[in-house]
Design a protein around this motif. Structure first.
Motif, short mmCIF file in Angstrom:
data_model
loop_
_atom_site.label_atom_id
_atom_site.label_comp_id
_atom_site.label_asym_id
_atom_site.label_seq_id
_atom_site.Cartn_x
_atom_site.Cartn_y
_atom_site.Cartn_z
N HIS A 204 -3.83 -5.72 -1.62
CA HIS A 204 -2.64 -6.02 -2.43
C HIS A 204 -1.37 -5.72 -1.63
CE1 HIS A 204 -5.89 -5.35 -5.34
NE2 HIS A 204 -5.24 -6.18 -6.12
N PRO A 205 -1.14 -6.45 -0.54
CA PRO A 205 0.05 -6.17 0.28
C PRO A 205 1.36 -6.64 -0.36
CG PRO A 205 -1.07 -8.11 1.12
CD PRO A 205 -1.93 -7.57 0.01
N ASP A 206 1.25 -7.23 -1.54
CA ASP A 206 2.45 -7.77 -2.21
C ASP A 206 3.21 -6.70 -2.99
OD1 ASP A 206 0.59 -7.34 -4.18
OD2 ASP A 206 0.73 -9.34 -5.07
N GLY A 207 2.78 -5.45 -2.89
CA GLY A 207 3.49 -4.37 -3.57
C GLY A 207 3.19 -4.25 -5.05
N SER A 208 2.13 -4.92 -5.51
CA SER A 208 1.83 -4.94 -6.94
C SER A 208 1.13 -3.68 -7.44
CB SER A 208 0.96 -6.16 -7.27
OG SER A 208 -0.26 -6.12 -6.53
N LEU A 209 0.65 -2.83 -6.54
CA LEU A 209 -0.02 -1.60 -6.96
C LEU A 209 1.01 -0.53 -7.31
CD1 LEU A 209 -2.93 -1.25 -4.36
CD2 LEU A 209 -3.12 -1.89 -6.76
N THR A 210 0.79 0.15 -8.42
CA THR A 210 1.63 1.28 -8.79
C THR A 210 0.87 2.58 -8.54
OG1 THR A 210 0.77 1.32 -11.06
CG2 THR A 210 2.69 -0.11 -10.62
N PHE A 211 1.61 3.67 -8.50
CA PHE A 211 0.97 4.97 -8.31
C PHE A 211 -0.02 5.25 -9.45
CE2 PHE A 211 0.94 9.63 -8.90
CZ PHE A 211 0.35 9.98 -7.70
N GLU A 212 0.35 4.85 -10.67
CA GLU A 212 -0.53 5.06 -11.81
C GLU A 212 -1.84 4.29 -11.64
OE1 GLU A 212 2.69 4.30 -11.96
OE2 GLU A 212 3.41 6.26 -12.64
N LEU A 267 5.18 -10.68 0.75
CA LEU A 267 4.86 -9.27 0.59
C LEU A 267 5.57 -8.64 -0.62
CD1 LEU A 267 4.80 -8.12 4.31
CD2 LEU A 267 2.91 -8.79 2.83
N GLY A 268 6.19 -9.47 -1.44
CA GLY A 268 6.70 -9.00 -2.72
C GLY A 268 8.02 -8.27 -2.70
N TYR A 269 8.79 -8.43 -1.63
CA TYR A 269 10.09 -7.76 -1.58
C TYR A 269 11.10 -8.52 -2.43
CZ TYR A 269 8.45 -4.60 2.03
OH TYR A 269 7.76 -3.63 2.71
N SER A 270 12.00 -7.76 -3.05
CA SER A 270 12.97 -8.37 -3.97
C SER A 270 13.98 -9.25 -3.25
CB SER A 270 13.70 -7.28 -4.76
OG SER A 270 14.36 -6.38 -3.88
N ALA A 274 16.35 -6.19 1.40
CA ALA A 274 15.52 -5.03 1.09
C ALA A 274 14.37 -4.91 2.09
CB ALA A 274 14.98 -5.13 -0.33
N PHE A 275 13.77 -6.05 2.41
CA PHE A 275 12.69 -6.08 3.41
C PHE A 275 13.20 -5.61 4.77
CE2 PHE A 275 10.57 -8.97 6.62
CZ PHE A 275 9.44 -8.19 6.76
N SER A 276 14.35 -6.13 5.19
CA SER A 276 14.90 -5.78 6.50
C SER A 276 15.25 -4.30 6.59
CB SER A 276 16.14 -6.63 6.80
OG SER A 276 15.80 -8.00 6.89
N ARG A 277 15.78 -3.73 5.49
CA ARG A 277 16.13 -2.31 5.49
C ARG A 277 14.90 -1.44 5.69
NH1 ARG A 277 19.67 -3.75 1.27
NH2 ARG A 277 18.15 -3.03 -0.26
N GLN A 278 13.83 -1.74 4.95
CA GLN A 278 12.60 -0.95 5.08
C GLN A 278 11.97 -1.13 6.45
OE1 GLN A 278 9.64 -0.79 2.08
NE2 GLN A 278 11.08 -0.43 0.40
N PHE A 279 11.98 -2.35 6.93
CA PHE A 279 11.40 -2.65 8.24
C PHE A 279 12.13 -1.86 9.33
CE2 PHE A 279 10.22 -5.06 11.97
CZ PHE A 279 9.00 -5.64 11.68
N ARG A 280 13.45 -1.89 9.28
CA ARG A 280 14.23 -1.20 10.31
C ARG A 280 14.11 0.32 10.17
NH1 ARG A 280 20.20 -2.78 12.48
NH2 ARG A 280 20.29 -1.24 14.16
N ALA A 281 14.04 0.83 8.94
CA ALA A 281 13.93 2.27 8.73
C ALA A 281 12.65 2.82 9.35
CB ALA A 281 13.98 2.58 7.23
N LEU A 282 11.57 2.06 9.27
CA LEU A 282 10.30 2.53 9.81
C LEU A 282 10.15 2.24 11.29
CD1 LEU A 282 7.51 3.78 9.32
CD2 LEU A 282 6.66 1.48 8.81
#
Length: 296
Positions: A204-212, A267-270, A274-282
């Motif tokens: 589920h690489p689309d981000g659909s999984l929640t912690f719950e 990959l389910g980014y809004s 938002a995708f670019s920020r996370q990509f660059r942060a990591l």
């Protein structure tokens, strides 16, 4: 009282590291091959690949490792789906490895944990360069965490010792891998659980999984899952999920089938931002910058 010291014998000792890579190869990729005078370990984290070893071709599947002895010419031929492959080369006092050379070996849950820790420490030490194939020197970053290289060497030594031990107890290893899941009573059980959750995350690489949802799948309460996952992986559950999604993003961009916008959508980014920020942060580079680096 007089004490007598115990001299620690070190029958296996890693001396120097030459390379540390985590590749996300495109389908059908071919590495033409090389040979060198130190050991090389190849591990398939995802997918499968044909490994050239001397004059032989060996099929290596997910969760398997192969050791090239010094001086052996070796190649990589990626499978129909782009595999994720870890490559680590090193030398030292390594005669106990000789029986493992030129063989396909299974990797147990504790050993996979050590491989993950090597990659995580490698990224902290050397930055987001582990998938650059033409890098022939490991250069620690400024401000590298204390003793990071030593910790990589420690994890690698422990991994090699476990593999040598496991080879002499092959039936025990097989039975352990086939055993039914047990309650979380030890490190191996925790590692096995996190591997199952990681497999679910990859589905589920689309981000659909929640912690719950992950708590329900594990059968643990939130506190127990957080504790077990962080103990094995050194990070939280959702942080690990975020890293896996960005790992998938690198694979999609490298294969060239999707542009940055399409990858973000898949990959389910809004949004692309938002995708670019996370990509660059990591990874320390934007998706566009990463595309330019892999196309050189």
């Amino acid at each position: 009282m007089n004490y007598e010291p115990l001299k620690i014998e070190r029958p296996l000792r890693v001396g120097r590291l030459y390379s540390l890579h985590y590749f996300q190869f495109a389908a059908g990729y071919i590495f033409p091959g090389e040979s060198h005078d130190f050991w090389e370990m190849v591990y398939i984290d995802r997918g499968e690949a044909d490994i050239g070893a001397g004059e032989e071709i060996v099929r290596l599947r997910e969760g398997q490792v192969f050791f090239h002895r010094p001086g052996e010419f070796h190649t990589i031929l990626a499978g129909a789906t782009g595999p994720n492959i870890m490559v680590l080369s090193f030398d030292g006092a390594l005669s106990p490895l000789r029986p493992l050379a030129h063989r396909v070996l299974p990797v147990s849950a504790p050993e996979k944990t050590l491989l993950r820790q090597i990659i995580q420490e490698g990224e902290a030490c050397f930055g987001p360069v582990l998938d650059i194939s033409d890098q022939h020197r490991l250069v620690p970053l400024e401000g590298t965490p204390f003793a990071a290289c030593q910790l990589i060497e420690t994890y690698l030594t422990q991994l090699l010792i476990l593999l040598v031990r496991g080879d002499s107890h092959a039936q025990t290893r097989t039975n352990a891998l086939k055993s039914a899941p047990q309650p979380l009573t030890g490190e191996e059980d925790a590692a096995a659980l996190t591997l199952r959750l990681a497999a679910l995350m990859r589905e589920h690489p689309d981000g659909s999984l929640t912690f719950e949802a992950l708590c329900r799948h594990s059968g643990l309460c939130a506190t127990a899952l957080k504790s077990a996952f962080r103990r094995v992986n050194g990070m939280g559950v959702m942080e690990y999920y975020r890293r896996l999604r960005l790992e998938e993003a690198r694979r999609l961009l490298r294969e060239g089938r999707y542009n940055v916008t399409q990858t973000a959508e898949k990959l389910g980014y809004s949004s692309v931002n938002a995708f670019s920020r996370q990509f660059r942060a990591l990874l320390g580079v934007t998706p566009t910058g990463y595309l330019k680096s892999v196309r050189k």
